[in-house]
Design an enzyme around this catalytic site. Structure first.
Site, PDB file in Angstrom:
ATOM      1  N   SER A  98       0.817  -1.211   0.000  1.00 47.75           N
ATOM      2  CA  SER A  98       0.000   0.000   0.000  1.00 47.75           C
ATOM      3  C   SER A  98       0.858   1.271   0.000  1.00 47.75           C
ATOM      4  CB  SER A  98      -0.952  -0.038   1.197  1.00 47.75           C
ATOM      5  OG  SER A  98      -1.962   0.930   1.094  1.00 47.75           O
ATOM      6  N   ASP A 108      10.277   5.626 -10.143  1.00 45.06           N
ATOM      7  CA  ASP A 108       9.880   6.315 -11.372  1.00 45.06           C
ATOM      8  C   ASP A 108      10.679   7.596 -11.589  1.00 45.06           C
ATOM      9  OD1 ASP A 108       8.049   4.367 -11.978  1.00 45.06           O
ATOM     10  OD2 ASP A 108       6.339   5.439 -11.114  1.00 45.06           O
ATOM     11  N   LYS A 147      -0.866  -4.459  -3.193  1.00 47.41           N
ATOM     12  CA  LYS A 147      -2.188  -3.918  -2.845  1.00 47.41           C
ATOM     13  C   LYS A 147      -2.267  -2.481  -3.332  1.00 47.41           C
ATOM     14  CE  LYS A 147      -5.587  -3.134   0.779  1.00 47.41           C
ATOM     15  NZ  LYS A 147      -5.925  -1.769   0.305  1.00 47.41           N
TER      16      LYS A 147
END
Length: 705
Positions: free
Chosen positions: A474, A485, A499
């Site tokens: 999460s 990224d 998740k």
């Protein structure tokens, strides 16, 4: 011990709300049990649940014949996952209702759901009555020298075709239960008494089941078809849900779940009483609970989850004893004494340490920040306390301290971090990147929100390694994904949990519905759902991704992607990564700890694949001895390679792992000893610093929006 750390990382995820008992089915009539009937209002609640699922759930499923058939299968599997209670004739009778359940629910009826459950309840009660009748006459006469086996995984097996077939199945199950207890050193009379108490307790509880229990089970069979994180909470379960933090704040600090007939440890609360003992591990099974230091141990095999929680929960300062079957062991039991206490927020807070690592040319100071969860003291925040505690505030302080210590790089350890506050995940990312988006959220109405952004200049701009594993979930995945990224740092470890969904609570006339309404997406456009975050540099697997993680759920929402959003890039990792991976591979290919980790995972994976268990006592003893020898050989090979003293026998190894550890105290300190993963992350950081310096790489922002 290294083996303790490894065991602590293993868990499983199959859950259910049912009672699995080991009983014999006789050709006598079914036991008399009053049939449960739907209560007034449950039909309208069912209709309300259907409406909210179709209108609000992210997964746009319409309740029709296809979903009706899936519901029929899911419900029967929830009741009888080992296909041991119902007969083939029961299933054939129920099959006629497969495409009727949707029409029934839409009209506000749950009659077929109750009819199926009442048959199940009768079957279970009959089995319990019969086995108790046998135990009342004495211990059944089993031949433990006979070569026969019990099928362990019956999820794909057929239901017994006849009473005689069912009798044979349950004879073996009872024999296995007796043999398991014999192998723990219990005498026959003690085994008989224990089983008698167990089955009497189960019979009492099955007869105490209410229509609320049936309705909740039936509705959750429906919600699981939409995704594994949506579920219906009856008024009683809602109360327990709202009190769920009580087990961690005024108890032992553990999250529990059901697996077959056992209550199992799902995870430990960082800094909690169970965590501090060092003796209770995720995936350990609890078989008995005792109050205080000498109270009677109450067998809890087959109990419903909330009843076990009630036994374990208690006031701070009191003691509880848990008899467990440790994960990864030989099936033997051990008893753990835990002093209940209140888990303080500071015990779960971020903490730091500094270590030195050499890259072969130069020694570097590396700061390590361990973050067990993404927390915020909402109460203090709401009353505008200027000193409220939160992840971001605490990490910011630690960063300032580490910068004053002139560290050359920082490792942020998110292993076992199951998530928490989305706000804190976003604000923490803000400490490491300049202005820009952190995560995208797509809602059920397909609108995409990009409001979770970094809004200030990075506080720390030096080399960064983020350490994750399969239990990082999460909010941890949001942070790690953003760092990856942006090419802001290296992500090291194992594929994360996966998740990537958001749940909200929807009120109902009776109870509430926890429903999935959104999905997380990285700035790259990739979802964190299902696939999780894949590390730049992989460590040996400690957890089987096929058994633990979002991908282990049959109804998990799929991975997908949306449009990427413009974002900055920092280090040129594309150029550095091949060299870093090569150094890592060279270093760990001969490292004793890493060889041990790989061997241990392979060893346990082979054992997990067993389909049958022998019911021959000598064979089981030989298997146990063989298992212990292999574990001893692996551990001694590791120790010998490191120049450590080896263990003379398995008993010495076992004794070393059961040494006393403090039951209370503050948060666990960060240590490199017996943590080869963190140690290797330090060497990766040292290589990162050296290669970045040689390439004249500095974390400058490029291609910003």
């Amino acid at each position: 011990m290294l083996t303790n750390r490894i065991a602590a990382l293993r868990t499983a995820t199959r859950t259910g709300f049912f009672f699995l008992t080991l009983t014999l089915l006789s050709p006598t009539a079914l036991a008399e049990v009053d049939a449960l009937q739907p209560e007034e209002g449950q039909g309208s609640t069912a209709r309300e649940i259907v409406g909210k699922l179709e209108m609000l759930h992210y997964n746009k499923l319409e309740l029709g014949d296809e979903i009706s058939e899936d519901l029929w299968e899911e419900y029967i599997d929830a009741l009888d996952p080992t296909r041991s209670y119902f007969l083939t004739s029961d299933i054939n009778e129920f099959r006629e209702w497969r495409d009727q359940l949707d029409d029934e629910l839409r009209s506000g009826k749950v009659d077929h759901g109750f009819a199926i459950y009442n048959r199940y309840r009768l079957r279970v009660s009959d089995r319990l009555e019969n086995i108790l009748s046998q135990l009342d006459k004495g211990m059944p006469d089993f031949d433990f020298d006979k070569d026969e086996s019990l099928e362990m995984d019956r999820e794909e097996s057929q239901w017994p075709a006849s009473i005689s077939a069912a009798d044979e199945l349950w004879r073996k199950r009872l024999k296995s239960s007796v043999l398991n207890l014999r192998l723990t050193g219990k005498e026959d009379e003690e085994i008989r008494d224990l089983l008698e108490r167990r089955y009497k307790g189960q019979l009492k509880r099955i007869k105490q089941q209410s229509s609320d229990d049936v309705f909740e089970l039936y509705m959750n069979s429906l919600t699981r078809l939409y995704d594994p994180h949506s579920n219906y909470l009856s008024p009683r379960s809602l109360e327990n849900f709202n009190m769920s933090m009580s087990l961690s704040l005024e108890g032992i600090g553990a999250v529990l779940q059901m697996e077959d007939e056992y209550t199992k440890i799902a995870r430990l609360v960082a800094g909690g009483p169970a965590d501090r003992t060092g003796k209770l591990k995720p995936a350990d099974k609890i078989v008995a609970v005792g109050q205080d230091k000498e109270g009677e141990m109450v067998d809890v095999v087959g109990w419903r989850l909330d009843d076990v929680v009630d036994l374990i929960r208690g006031p701070a300062g009191s003691f509880v004893r848990l008899e467990t079957i440790p994960t990864g062991g030989d099936g033997s039991h051990k008893t753990i004494l835990i002093k209940r206490s209140k888990v303080k927020l500071e015990d779960q807070a971020a903490k730091k340490a500094i270590f030195e690592f050499s890259d072969g040319e130069k020694t570097h100071k590396v700061g390590v920040i361990n973050l067990p969860t993404f927390y915020i003291d909402f109460e203090a925040y709401r009353r505008r306390d200027p000193n409220y505690k939160s992840t971001t505030r605490d990490v910011a302080k630690l960063l300032e301290e580490l910068k004053k210590e002139n560290v050359d790089g920082i490792i942020l350890d998110l292993r076992n971090n199951g998530g928490g506050s989305l706000q804190e995940a976003t604000m923490l990312t803000d400490l490491f990147i300049d202005q820009g988006p952190v995560v995208q959220i797509r809602h059920a109405n397909e609108k995409i929100s990009r409001h979770n952004r970094s809004r200030s200049r990075a506080m720390y701009r030096g080399p960064l390694v983020v350490l994750i594993n399969r239990l990082s979930a999460s909010a941890s995945e949001i942070f790690a994904g953003a760092i990856q990224d942006y090419n802001r740092g290296l992500v090291v470890g194992n594929q994360s949990f996966g998740k990537g969904t958001v749940q909200t609570m929807a009120p109902l006339k009776e109870g509430q519905l926890k429903i999935t309404q959104s999905k997380f997406y990285r700035v790259s456009g990739d979802s964190t759902q299902h696939a999780g975050v894949t590390p730049d540099i992989s460590m040996p697997k400690l957890i089987d991704a096929d058994q633990v993680g979002e991908s282990a759920y049959d109804t998990a929402l799929p991975w997908d992607r949306i449009h990427a959003v413009p974002h900055a890039t920092y280090f040129n990792l594309e150029e550095l990564l091949p060299k870093l991976v090569a150094k890592h591979t060279q270093r760990t290919s001969t490292d004793p700890d890493f060889i041990y980790l790989r061997d241990q995972f392979e060893f346990e994976s082979e054992r997990a694949d067993r389909k049958f268990v022998s019911l021959n006592e000598n064979t089981r003893k030989q298997k146990r001895e063989e298992l212990n020898r292999e574990m001893l050989v692996m551990e001694n090979r590791r120790r010998e390679s490191k120049g450590l003293e080896t263990y003379e026998n398995f008993e010495a190894l076992e004794e070393s792992e059961s040494e006393e550890t403090p039951m209370v105290g503050g948060p666990v300190e960060i240590e490199l000893e017996d943590d080869p993963i963190l140690n290797e992350a330090g060497y990766i950081m040292a290589d990162f610093i050296r290669l970045a310096d040689k390439a004249n790489e500095t974390p400058q922002v490029a291609d910003s929006e």
